[in-house]
Structures are given as C-alpha cells and as structure tokens.
Design an enzyme around this catalytic site. Structure first.
Site, PDB file in Angstrom:
ATOM      1  N   HIS A 447       0.806  -1.210   0.000  1.00  0.00           N
ATOM      2  CA  HIS A 447       0.000   0.000   0.000  1.00  0.00           C
ATOM      3  C   HIS A 447       0.849   1.275   0.000  1.00  0.00           C
ATOM      4  O   HIS A 447       0.327   2.381  -0.186  1.00  0.00           O
ATOM      5  CB  HIS A 447      -0.934   0.006   1.213  1.00  0.00           C
ATOM      6  CG  HIS A 447      -2.327   0.464   0.895  1.00  0.00           C
ATOM      7  ND1 HIS A 447      -2.593   1.587   0.142  1.00  0.00           N
ATOM      8  CD2 HIS A 447      -3.544  -0.050   1.226  1.00  0.00           C
ATOM      9  CE1 HIS A 447      -3.891   1.749   0.021  1.00  0.00           C
ATOM     10  NE2 HIS A 447      -4.503   0.768   0.672  1.00  0.00           N
ATOM     11  N   ASP A 451      -2.416   3.311  -4.155  1.00  0.00           N
ATOM     12  CA  ASP A 451      -3.667   3.215  -3.415  1.00  0.00           C
ATOM     13  C   ASP A 451      -4.593   2.205  -4.097  1.00  0.00           C
ATOM     14  O   ASP A 451      -4.252   1.611  -5.123  1.00  0.00           O
ATOM     15  CB  ASP A 451      -4.333   4.584  -3.325  1.00  0.00           C
ATOM     16  CG  ASP A 451      -3.506   5.578  -2.504  1.00  0.00           C
ATOM     17  OD1 ASP A 451      -2.897   5.133  -1.513  1.00  0.00           O
ATOM     18  OD2 ASP A 451      -3.467   6.757  -2.880  1.00  0.00           O
TER      19      ASP A 451
END
Length: 476
Positions: A447, A451
C-alpha cells in the site's frame, strides 16, 4: 612427484556465506577431471553441484553429508601431476562466481596423476595397520567429523583405502560455465563437435541450445512441458525429515531453502503494509483461445504463459506495481523491465524461479521458459541466479484445488497476482444463466506504492483480458 592442491568451498554468489553438504559425488581415490562436479550442496537459494577446478586424484574430503560449511572452508584435496618448472598450477579457467577458478585459461595440458596412497582422517589403513598421515597432514588431537572438523580443514572420510590410478586427463573444451557443460551432457551434445561463438571459440549456452534445436525433428514437441495451470507448481512436498525429541514434540530445523523462505516471509510481514483485492472472472474465452492456439500446430502454449502475458500488459499500464520501496531514501523505485517470478512447490520447500525480461517474450517463449524453470525446480538444479531479481510474482495456487488466497508479498517486490482454480460455475452470460469456466483472481499489493484505485485498475484490466482475450491485441 604429485602436487596436492586444496579446493575450498567457493563463493556461491548472491551474498551466500555457507552451504550444507547434501551428497558427495566422488570418493577418496577417485580420478576427477577439470570442472567435474564433486559435491552437491544446498544453499539458502538452491541446490548446487560444485565442480572442481583441478584434475587428478582425490586424496581427502572435508565434511560429512549434512555438515554446513562456510565459504572458503576446504572441500577436498586433489593430487595432480608434477607441474612444469616455474609455473603455477592450472585451474579450469572458469570465472563464474561459485564455479571453478579465476585463473586465465591461457594454456591447457594433460595431467598424468602419479600413484597416490590415501588414508582416512585417523591415519590408519585398517585394523592394526600403521598410521599414515593423509594429505594434507594435520597435527594435534583427532577432531570430530563435524562442522569444527570442516572449518579446521580436517579430513572426515571414515574408511581408508589405497588406489593407484594413472590416466591421461584431457583438457576440457572451453565453455562459458559448468552449467553449459551440464546442459550439453544432459542433452547428449558432444562439445568437441561444436564451434563456439564466444571469444577465442568459447562455447556459449546459445551454442548448445542451437545444437539441441538443430538435432530435434521439425515440428517436434518438447516432452514434459507443463500443461494448463500446472506449470507453476510441481508435486506436493514430501514430509520433511525430522528428529524426534521427548515430550516437546518433533523439531524441524529451519535451514537451507526452508529457512530462507521463513526469513523472507517474516521480513515481508514486518516491513510491507499489504492489502488484497480480488475479483471473479469468466475464463471461458481465454480457455477457448488457448485451445485454438494449440490446435493450430507448433509448440503448445500453457495457460500460465497466457496469464503471464496478461500480467506484463497490465504492468505496462500500471507501472507502480512493478517497483520496490527504497526505505533509506524514502523513494518508490519503478522498474523498466519485468522479471516475473512464479511460485513453485518442491520437496525442499517453496521456491520462486524468475523469468527474465518477461515483458519482451511472447507466449511461446514464456511457455518454454516456465517449463525449463519448473523442471529445474523439481530436480533441485535451480541456480541462485534463477531465484533472484524478480520484480513481480504470479502465484498459481489453483493447482492445490483452492479458489483464493491472500499471499505474502515476495519481498522486496510490490505486488503478487494470485490465480485460483478454474472450475465450471453458474454465471450470467449475455443476460442468461449459463455454466462458464470461472476463476478467482486476487492481487496483494504494497500500500506504500499505490492506493486502491491503482490496484483495482490493474486487477480489473487483468480480469478483462481473461474474459475477453482480444483486449490484449491493443498491446501486441
């Protein structure tokens, strides 16, 4: 008079500092040729056959099977013929890290070993026999045949015997590495019949592969090429060897490949904030496209190769996922080349061979490379170079009969695509309920590099290509 040369465990590359002796390939008293494999060792990366850079008679071995040796520890000693005056002993000339010597292969000569009497580490020649020092000789108390013995250079052969051999050992044909020599040996190619395309006639891997292709009948198929989704994973592992203890249960050492996997997965979990998204896709048209390709003749195309081709096309659109995080610089490094790893289960644990430059390969080339690496994983002959440098991993866990998974990212990569089993399921197709071939796709991603919108876009593009393979035509 024969000269006794010591061969030490060479640098096996990729930062490896030790290896475990799995199997000795020679005995004391055996005659070995230059670059002949003498021992099989297991590192944290792979099983490796180590060739000896000297030709002569083996006079001592160091370390029992199962012993771990550090790089630079003695492996064996070899008695070679008397060298010419004012010259240094000649080695194989191989400069590949971990194989052979760094001496330049300027001159080759025949070596005629002189009669050599060898003995065990304890210096005896049998019950009641005289104690005769073995080469090289050692003083002091008799060591135990364990790692300490290996590190101090003490021979650990348990039986002593005398063997006299005098043979002409021809100098080897110059090849770029012992791996090329093995490829020729396994393929039945006589290296002396090849004209090397490298400098000074050096035989390259491409020369051997060209010879194998030339010898093959036109239109023939390579036996044993993996089919369908079974390309990436081999047979389920055999139970690991373990030593029984008291009531505490069975203890299994985390070492070798298993230990390296444990360390890497633990590091991934500690350092990478991962997330997973998934989608079901109708793979009916992809399966049909593959069947049509294979019906047209020529080498068969594996389903894994088609999925890999889809992955590389998706990574071209979403390069954030073909990257890694430089923690010290606090930067995301996006990579130009796609070196595609794929998970393969072996008897020694999970390994991830890497297909180099997967973005530049077509489906046929990908199929061949997957087949080669899968076979090498099965036989334990993957090299450290085959297992490093990946930028993205494709995990085909459908061969285990499961639909989905949330895998751990192969550190330091940024993402992994998982592919479940392809099974008939009820599906709404063109407004009507029908039975279709459905697969679950999952993407686990770092992450920090992107995104959910980027990860979802990548996975949706992959699913679109699976459902409508014609989408790939835009990237061809």
């Amino acid at each position: 008079m024969a000269q006794v040369l010591e061969f030490k465990l060479p640098d096996l590359g990729e930062g490896l500092t030790e290896a475990e002796i799995v199997r000795w390939l020679v005995q004391v008293g055996d005659v070995v040729a230059v670059d002949q494999p003498v021992v099989e060792v297991e590192t944290a990366k792979a099983m490796v056959e180590v060739p000896c850079p000297y030709g002569g008679v083996v006079t001592a071995r160091f370390g029992e099977e199962g012993t771990e040796l550090p790089v630079g520890a003695p492996l064996l000693t070899v008695a070679v013929g008397e060298p010419a005056a004012h010259t240094e002993p000649e080695g194989s000339g191989n400069v590949l890290v971990g194989y052979g010597t760094s001496d330049a292969p300027a001159r080759r000569r025949r070596v005629r070993p002189t009669p050599v009497v060898t003995a065990a580490a304890n210096g005896s020649t049998g019950p009641g026999g005289p104690r005769t020092p073995s080469a090289p000789s050692e003083t002091g108390p008799e060591p135990r045949p364990d790692r300490a013995a290996a590190s101090t250079g003490t021979a650990t052969d348990g039986t002593a015997h005398t063997r006299v051999d005098a043979l002409h050992l021809e100098g080897p044909v110059p090849v770029i590495s012992p791996l090329v020599r093995r490829l020729a040996r396994e393929g039945g190619v006589d290296l002396r019949q090849l004209a090397g395309s490298g400098p000074d006639g050096l035989i390259l891997r491409s020369d051997v592969e060209d010879a194998l292709r030339t010898r093959a009948a036109p239109g023939s198929r390579t036996a044993g090429a993996p089919a369908a989704t079974h390309s990436a994973v081999v047979a389920p592992p055999a139970p690991a060897a373990a030593s029984a203890t008291h009531a505490a249960g069975i203890r299994i050492p985390l070492k070798g490949v298993r230990g390296a996997v444990a360390d890497k997965l633990s590091r991934s979990r500690r350092e990478i904030p991962d997330a997973t998204c998934w989608v079901d896709a109708d793979a009916t048209e992809l399966m049909g496209a593959r069947a049509a390709m294979n019906a047209a003749g020529g080498p068969k195309i594996s389903l894994l190769a088609l999925l890999a081709r889809i992955c590389t096309a998706a990574l071209a659109r979403f390069p954030e996922l073909n990257s890694y995080v430089d923690v010290e610089a606090r930067e995301v490094v996006q990579l130009d080349q796609v070196h595609l790893g794929f998970a393969a289960q072996t008897a020694r644990g999970l390994v991830v061979p890497v297909v180099r430059d997967a973005h530049a390969r077509d489906a046929e080339s990908l199929t061949a490379e997957f087949a080669r690496l899968t076979e090498a994983a099965r036989t334990g002959t993957l090299t450290p170079g085959d297992l490093t440098g990946g930028t993205f991993t494709l995990n085909n866990y459908g061969v285990f009969g499961v639909d989905g998974s949330t895998p751990i990212i192969n550190h330091p990569e940024a993402a992994m695509l998982g592919v479940g089993r392809i099974v008939p399921k009820p599906w709404v197709h063109e407004g009507e309920l029908a039975v279709r071939q459905v697969v679950q796709l999952s993407l686990t991603f770092d992450h920090r590099v992107c995104d959910g919108g980027t990860a979802g876009g990548f996975l949706r593009y992959v699913a679109d290509c699976v459902e409508h393979p014609a989408v790939l035509l835009r990237t061809l």
